[in-house]
Design a protein around this motif. Structure first.
Motif, PDB file in Angstrom:
ATOM      1  N   ILE A  92       0.932  -0.956  -0.129  1.00 44.27           N
ATOM      2  CA  ILE A  92       0.021  -0.119   0.025  1.00 44.27           C
ATOM      3  C   ILE A  92       0.708   1.262  -0.147  1.00 44.27           C
ATOM      4  N   GLY A  93       0.762   2.037  -1.119  1.00 48.41           N
ATOM      5  CA  GLY A  93       1.737   3.225  -0.969  1.00 48.41           C
ATOM      6  C   GLY A  93       0.647   4.254  -0.646  1.00 48.41           C
ATOM      7  N   ILE A  94       1.264   5.197   0.236  1.00 51.36           N
ATOM      8  CA  ILE A  94       0.586   6.245   0.735  1.00 51.36           C
ATOM      9  C   ILE A  94       1.658   7.427   0.455  1.00 51.36           C
ATOM     10  N   GLY A  95       1.153   8.625  -0.301  1.00 49.06           N
ATOM     11  CA  GLY A  95       2.235   9.855  -0.580  1.00 49.06           C
ATOM     12  C   GLY A  95       1.916  10.440  -1.802  1.00 49.06           C
ATOM     13  N   GLY A  96       2.857  11.419  -1.721  1.00 48.04           N
ATOM     14  CA  GLY A  96       2.967  11.872  -3.148  1.00 48.04           C
ATOM     15  C   GLY A  96       3.623  10.941  -4.027  1.00 48.04           C
ATOM     16  N   GLY A  97       3.918  11.502  -5.117  1.00 45.03           N
ATOM     17  CA  GLY A  97       4.454  10.323  -6.424  1.00 45.03           C
ATOM     18  C   GLY A  97       5.633   9.710  -5.857  1.00 45.03           C
ATOM     19  N   SER A  98       6.454  10.135  -5.021  1.00 40.79           N
ATOM     20  CA  SER A  98       7.575   9.680  -4.734  1.00 40.79           C
ATOM     21  C   SER A  98       7.249   8.198  -3.825  1.00 40.79           C
ATOM     22  N   PRO A  99       6.619   8.266  -2.807  1.00 46.00           N
ATOM     23  CA  PRO A  99       6.269   6.951  -2.123  1.00 46.00           C
ATOM     24  C   PRO A  99       5.384   5.890  -2.944  1.00 46.00           C
ATOM     25  N   LEU A 100       4.506   6.581  -3.972  1.00 47.23           N
ATOM     26  CA  LEU A 100       3.661   5.791  -4.651  1.00 47.23           C
ATOM     27  C   LEU A 100       4.415   5.117  -5.734  1.00 47.23           C
ATOM     28  N   ASP A 101       5.512   5.747  -6.328  1.00 46.99           N
ATOM     29  CA  ASP A 101       6.331   5.269  -7.356  1.00 46.99           C
ATOM     30  C   ASP A 101       7.141   4.055  -6.730  1.00 46.99           C
ATOM     31  N   ALA A 102       7.765   4.508  -5.307  1.00 54.07           N
ATOM     32  CA  ALA A 102       8.558   3.639  -4.782  1.00 54.07           C
ATOM     33  C   ALA A 102       7.758   2.283  -4.661  1.00 54.07           C
ATOM     34  N   ALA A 103       6.703   2.414  -3.893  1.00 53.29           N
ATOM     35  CA  ALA A 103       5.737   1.279  -3.833  1.00 53.29           C
ATOM     36  C   ALA A 103       5.540   0.098  -4.936  1.00 53.29           C
ATOM     37  N   LYS A 104       5.479   0.913  -6.069  1.00 53.62           N
ATOM     38  CA  LYS A 104       5.450   0.193  -7.416  1.00 53.62           C
ATOM     39  C   LYS A 104       6.573  -0.831  -7.389  1.00 53.62           C
ATOM     40  N   ALA A 105       8.076  -0.289  -7.438  1.00 55.52           N
ATOM     41  CA  ALA A 105       9.056  -0.793  -7.613  1.00 55.52           C
ATOM     42  C   ALA A 105       9.171  -1.963  -6.483  1.00 55.52           C
TER      43      ALA A 105
END
Ligand code: NAP
Ligand code: FE
Length: 370
Positions: A92-105
């Protein structure tokens, strides 16, 4: 007429959408890795809501809260390792683009024995863990895109990978989470959102369907201009911006971004200029550059925003962003050479030469002699 459109993310939009739809979480797993930045997930209230929803559904969780702005490959690897240790079966990514993109990786690295650098090859033997996304900036639209943008520190570059399997399974958009944003981040991220719909609208890959989403996105942004300039956003404005951003993500998921993102990346990597601000600085001169080849589309952009001229657009962005960026002639030269090598350039409606790129930088910033 030919059309290809793929956007498999289920969207929950509205106040308290996390709590009202907590059943969605237990559909995807029993043990979540929650990927966040250092403070924003908690400060926005999103982390508390997610934890409550997971508890209600009997889903366990571990928090990885080490994602920095512009996440690196090393951060993605650390998250992937923690996901394995925690035996996570969803991210589950919670954030701006940085955590969301990290969550996908992280979702890919948790189940594939590859280094983070291998993400860019796009060949994952094992399907990534399901990703659920909670955007708290408005924003990147990463909650509805199949992209993850990471910093390759060795190459000193921002690189993105895209794969249909990293589209989030579901996204929860509650504009209240953007209340805690510092004002400057609100502006920067709003201009990133606009940049996505605008670039997508004039992209070589634009379609009749992406155009309708892009125009709606730009119209929504236009409605918020008075509130943005008077620095007073109410919940309705914040919802408009979150909607602008979500639509912008749905647009670039089909069209990709263009030259603005190519020019903006070196500004972020080498000058630490936030992503959205970098785009916002360049947007008006980009419109001027493409106007000769697609004048009617540039006219539609201005009209969707409720503006008359490109100069008016430039003045507005300057006013929102504050003082001009200052670059040296040497930096402009270096950044131009980097930008021309990025793949997004190919999506631009008018093929730019090195001279064109240099000129766009010069006209968008103040140039200092040293
Ligand atoms: P961000 O880098 O995620 O966050 C910027 C700053 O704002 C951080 O300090 C963060 O704090 C803070 N923040 C975020 N939300 C907050 C909130 N609700 N309340 C208080 N503080 C908050 O910003 P972003 O502009 O959303 O994301 C930029 C990244 O997304 C870039 O790496 C860019 O390349 C990428 N991007 C991806 C796509 C895509 O399609 N995947 C598209 C465009 C851009 P914390 O550090 O505590 O989190
Ligand atoms: Fe962007």
């Amino acid at each position: 007429m030919e059309l290809l459109y793929h956007m498999p993310t289920k969207i929950y939009f509205g106040t308290e959408c996390v709590g009202k739809n907590s059943g969605e979480f237990s559909r995807w797993g029993k043990q979540a890795l929650i990927v966040t930045g250092r403070r924003s997930a908690q400060a926005s209230g999103a982390l508390g809501d997610i934890q409550k929803a997971l508890s209600q559904q009997g889903v366990g969780w571990t928090v990885f809260d080490q994602v920095e702005e512009n996440p690196t490959l090393a951060t993605a690897e650390a998250g992937g390792l923690l996901a394995r240790q925690a035996k996570a079966d969803m991210v589950i990514g919670i954030g701006g683009g940085s955590p969301l993109d990290a969550a996908k990786a992280v979702a890919v690295l948790a189940v594939n024995d590859i280094s983070a650098g291998g993400l860019f090859d796009g060949n994952f033997a094992v399907r990534p863990l399901p990703v659920l996304a909670v955007p708290i900036t408005a924003g990147t639209g990463s909650e509805v895109t199949p992209y993850s943008v990471l910093v390759d520190t060795e190459r000193q570059s921002k690189r993105s990978f895209g794969h249909p399997d990293i589209f989030p399974k579901a996204a929860f958009l509650d504009a209240r989470y953007t209340n805690s944003l510092p004002w400057q981040v609100t502006i920067n991220t709003a201009l990133d959102a606009l940049s996505h719909s605008l670039e997508g609208y004039v992209s070589m890959k634009a379609s009749i369907l992406s155009d309708s989403l892009a125009l709606e996105s730009m119209r929504c942004f236009g409605k918020t201009i008075p509130s943005l300039t008077s620095r007073s956003l109410d919940l309705q404005d914040r919802e408009q911006l979150l909607y602008t951003s979500m639509l912008g993500g749905m647009v670039i998921a089909q069209t990709g971004t263009t030259m603005v993102h190519s020019l903006g990346y070196p500004l972020t990597i080498f000058r630490d200029i936030p992503h959205g601000r970098a785009n916002g600085v360049l947007l008006a001169e980009y419109l001027r550059f493409i106007q000769p080849v697609i004048p009617e589309k540039v006219e539609s952009v201005l009209s969707a925003l409720g503006l008359q001229t490109i100069d008016e657009c430039k003045t507005l962005f300057r006013e929102l962003l504050g003082g001009p960026e200052i670059l040296t002639a040497k930096e402009i030269e270096e950044f131009t050479l980097i930008a021309i090598q990025t793949p997004n350039i190919a999506n631009t409606a008018r093929k730019p030469s090195l001279d064109d790129l240099r000129q766009i930088f010069r006209d968008s910033v103040s140039v200092s002699p040293v």
